[in-house]
Design a protein around this motif. Sequence first.
Motif, PDB file in Angstrom:
ATOM      1  N   ILE A  36       1.052  -1.319   0.368  1.00  0.00           N
ATOM      2  CA  ILE A  36      -0.146  -0.166  -0.089  1.00  0.00           C
ATOM      3  C   ILE A  36       0.746   1.379  -0.020  1.00  0.00           C
ATOM      4  N   ILE A  37       2.119   1.008   0.526  1.00  0.00           N
ATOM      5  CA  ILE A  37       2.851   2.187  -0.124  1.00  0.00           C
ATOM      6  C   ILE A  37       3.464   2.522  -0.890  1.00  0.00           C
ATOM      7  N   PHE A  38       3.617   1.136  -1.655  1.00  0.00           N
ATOM      8  CA  PHE A  38       3.790   1.900  -3.130  1.00  0.00           C
ATOM      9  C   PHE A  38       2.815   2.603  -3.818  1.00  0.00           C
ATOM     10  N   GLY A  39       1.502   2.086  -3.046  1.00  0.00           N
ATOM     11  CA  GLY A  39       0.168   2.917  -3.933  1.00  0.00           C
ATOM     12  C   GLY A  39       0.032   4.019  -3.095  1.00  0.00           C
ATOM     13  N   LEU A  40       0.428   4.670  -2.254  1.00  0.00           N
ATOM     14  CA  LEU A  40       1.153   6.510  -1.585  1.00  0.00           C
ATOM     15  C   LEU A  40       2.107   7.116  -2.422  1.00  0.00           C
ATOM     16  N   LEU A  41       3.025   6.020  -2.930  1.00  0.00           N
ATOM     17  CA  LEU A  41       4.043   6.825  -3.843  1.00  0.00           C
ATOM     18  C   LEU A  41       3.983   7.364  -5.357  1.00  0.00           C
ATOM     19  N   GLY A  42       3.419   6.213  -5.809  1.00  0.00           N
ATOM     20  CA  GLY A  42       2.615   6.112  -7.108  1.00  0.00           C
ATOM     21  C   GLY A  42       1.325   7.374  -6.987  1.00  0.00           C
ATOM     22  N   LEU A  43       0.963   7.609  -6.135  1.00  0.00           N
ATOM     23  CA  LEU A  43      -0.776   8.420  -6.209  1.00  0.00           C
ATOM     24  C   LEU A  43       0.598  10.053  -6.314  1.00  0.00           C
ATOM     25  N   ALA A  44       1.553  10.016  -5.452  1.00  0.00           N
ATOM     26  CA  ALA A  44       2.196  11.153  -5.147  1.00  0.00           C
ATOM     27  C   ALA A  44       2.863  11.851  -6.396  1.00  0.00           C
ATOM     28  N   VAL A  45       3.992  10.593  -7.298  1.00  0.00           N
ATOM     29  CA  VAL A  45       4.674  10.950  -7.986  1.00  0.00           C
ATOM     30  C   VAL A  45       3.531  11.096  -9.340  1.00  0.00           C
ATOM     31  N   PHE A  46       3.175  10.038  -9.437  1.00  0.00           N
ATOM     32  CA  PHE A  46       2.992   9.633 -10.809  1.00  0.00           C
ATOM     33  C   PHE A  46       1.113  11.074 -10.888  1.00  0.00           C
ATOM     34  N   LEU A  47       0.507  10.750  -9.803  1.00  0.00           N
ATOM     35  CA  LEU A  47      -0.998  11.600 -10.247  1.00  0.00           C
ATOM     36  C   LEU A  47      -0.487  13.104 -10.032  1.00  0.00           C
ATOM     37  N   ASN A  48       0.134  13.479  -8.684  1.00  0.00           N
ATOM     38  CA  ASN A  48      -0.058  14.288  -8.438  1.00  0.00           C
ATOM     39  C   ASN A  48       0.913  15.808  -8.927  1.00  0.00           C
ATOM     40  N   THR A  49       2.397  14.170  -8.714  1.00  0.00           N
ATOM     41  CA  THR A  49       3.537  15.743  -9.917  1.00  0.00           C
ATOM     42  C   THR A  49       3.157  15.415 -11.374  1.00  0.00           C
ATOM     43  N   LEU A  50       3.028  14.319 -11.150  1.00  0.00           N
ATOM     44  CA  LEU A  50       3.106  14.253 -13.323  1.00  0.00           C
ATOM     45  C   LEU A  50       2.248  13.691 -13.788  1.00  0.00           C
ATOM     46  N   ASN A  51       0.654  14.428 -12.956  1.00  0.00           N
ATOM     47  CA  ASN A  51      -0.113  14.599 -13.269  1.00  0.00           C
ATOM     48  C   ASN A  51      -0.970  13.113 -14.543  1.00  0.00           C
TER      49      ASN A  51
END
Lengths: 429, 272
Positions: free
Chosen positions: A262-277
């Motif tokens: 689930i931590i990887f999920g948070l990472l994905g959320l922060a990096v791919f969705l929020n930062t890289l849009n």
Amino acid sequence: MTERLATGAPTAWGSDAMQNRIRRRYRQERLFRGLGIAALALAGGFLLFLLTTIVASGWNSFRATEVQMAVTFDPARLGVDAAAAKADPNLLAKANFQGIMGDASDAQFGRGVRIVSDGAWLTLRDMAQADPSILGTTQTVWLLTTSNIDQLAKGAFDLTIDAADLPVTATEIALWKRLNSEGKLRTGLNALFLTGADSVDPELAGIWGALKGSFLMLIITLVISFPLGVLSAIYLEEFAAKNRWTDIIEVSINNLAAVPSIIFGLLGLAVFLNTLNMPRSAPIVGGLTLALMTFPVIVIASRAAIKAVPPSIRDAALGIGASPVQVVFHHVIPLALPGMLTGTILGMARALGETAPLLMIGMRAFLTSVPQGFTQPATALPVQIFIWSDNVSRGFVEKTSGAIIVLLLFLLLINGLAIYLRNKFEVRW
Amino acid sequence: MNQMSMDVGTALGSSEAVADAAPKMTARNVAVSYGATQALRGVSIDVSTENVTAFIGPSGCGKSTFLRCLNRMNDTVASARVTGEIQLDGKDIYAPDMDVVQLRARVGMVFQKPNPFPKSIYENVAYGPRIHGLARSKADLDGVVEQSLRRAGLWDEVKDRLADSGTALSGGQQQRLCIARAIAVNPEVILMDEPASALDPIATAKIEELIDELRGKYAIVIVTHNMQQAARVSQKTAFFHLGSLVEYGDTREIFTNPREPRTKDYITGRYG
């Protein structure tokens, strides 16, 4: 003892103490074997129980019930001009098939009684488009029933209890009994389950949307994590100097493999969705997130496989003047490949079954269409299981188990592939 | 002189050391350390094509370490540090402009444990010429493989099964395959690190015969634990002890009339 050795007296093998020791040794051996067999039997029993339960409740999801009824393809009610529609069947795409289906249902089963599934009009449309000459005639057709009738037909309800406690109405039960005795119900292969996407109606819900979402994701995961993992492993094992930095990297990779998904999920959320849009709920984001999770697994498996290549082979190749890169590509990789592939495929199997990180990046959306590309909203097989298992409708119980059967079959397939590849590339000494 | 030295004396090969032309390799004042441990110090030796050179000495005396300096195989050990000067045809092999890959093609190596690649016999021998681009055509390569296997005395035994795996051969055949593999890249020097220690006496005898046949074509250096073997196959012998070169000279001299008491003690079997 030392005295005995000093005096040189022979060991008394026949003495009671010695015999007791031997008997105790045999008892311990039997006990150990017994425990081993018991452990295996217990594990096997649980597996059998799991599989039986799932197959017993899930196999019905691959079957669907249909009802026979007469439908009049009245052009006026459909809202099309019969002559024009016969010339161009595409005009029928937007015709009011729900209307003629509702009329037929009201006439044959009583007003307001739902026997036929809301999605069954698609069957009528396909019929009319395939053969426009049926316009204006009355046809006898088999149409998909609602989930309640489907469940009644499959015997999912205990009809001996009070009807008020059942999720089906007395009218439905009576109608089902009548239709059944008239031979107007049949249960056959549920093609929609294997070709459709999710739906609010259990009888219309299918697994293909989730399965394709999983496939698209796994392609991204494999393409990203396999080359990255194998190259990292080769570099760390064969080229990098052994110092404090490589120690830190090794520890970090081992830790990364142990991080909860689930931590990887948070990472994905922060990096791919929020930062890289990147697009939400898309297989590309899911694939990248799972690639982050699979990468350390592949590195660890590949390093173990590379370490297992005997150093004498490297010496032999270096000794006749092969360069370090030639040693790696001509000798080390071919010998380490089975281990690398096995590790990769097991990592992929884990990624296929992963749910938690996908929830974090929005892949638990309710989607009624099959994803057509890497950037379209999609869901994944385990997430679909999770969503369906949450649904109160009786029809989704068997769908949940049916989806589990599909997932398990694919895991079995992937693990079989791992074994096949390992045997195929294994070099016999 | 006791019985042991008599045995070694009778094992001495018939061929005497001949006068060296220009030495193929020269080592001057070579020292090796692994981290803080000094493994070898102050070794100076000349190696020539005319004579087989044997390195003898008890376990851990540095003879294998020195051998691995001659083709820079010690480079693969991260903690190893080599000082002093080693020249091949008058050129320093530790010079920055020396290409290690080319050096190892010129100075081939045969290891203690036979280590054929898990590939076919043909591929084992053809690998070296292929990576160095030594054969222009398939026929050319076939010729190199056959000639190398013939020189290694293995051709008659394997010519009908070149496609079989090299690892399916017996231990002695595997070792000769490794020698063929080393010969195939046409080296100038062949280093052998106890090439017969894992083999039975018959296979050992074949390897020793082979070494004798290869003498004169290649500068051969052999490390061995077996003093009879050193006496049989070599014309020059170097005795190592505790990381230094104790004595170096004609094999006949070393075995019959050693100058150093330590050499004499070792050869007569007092230790080692």
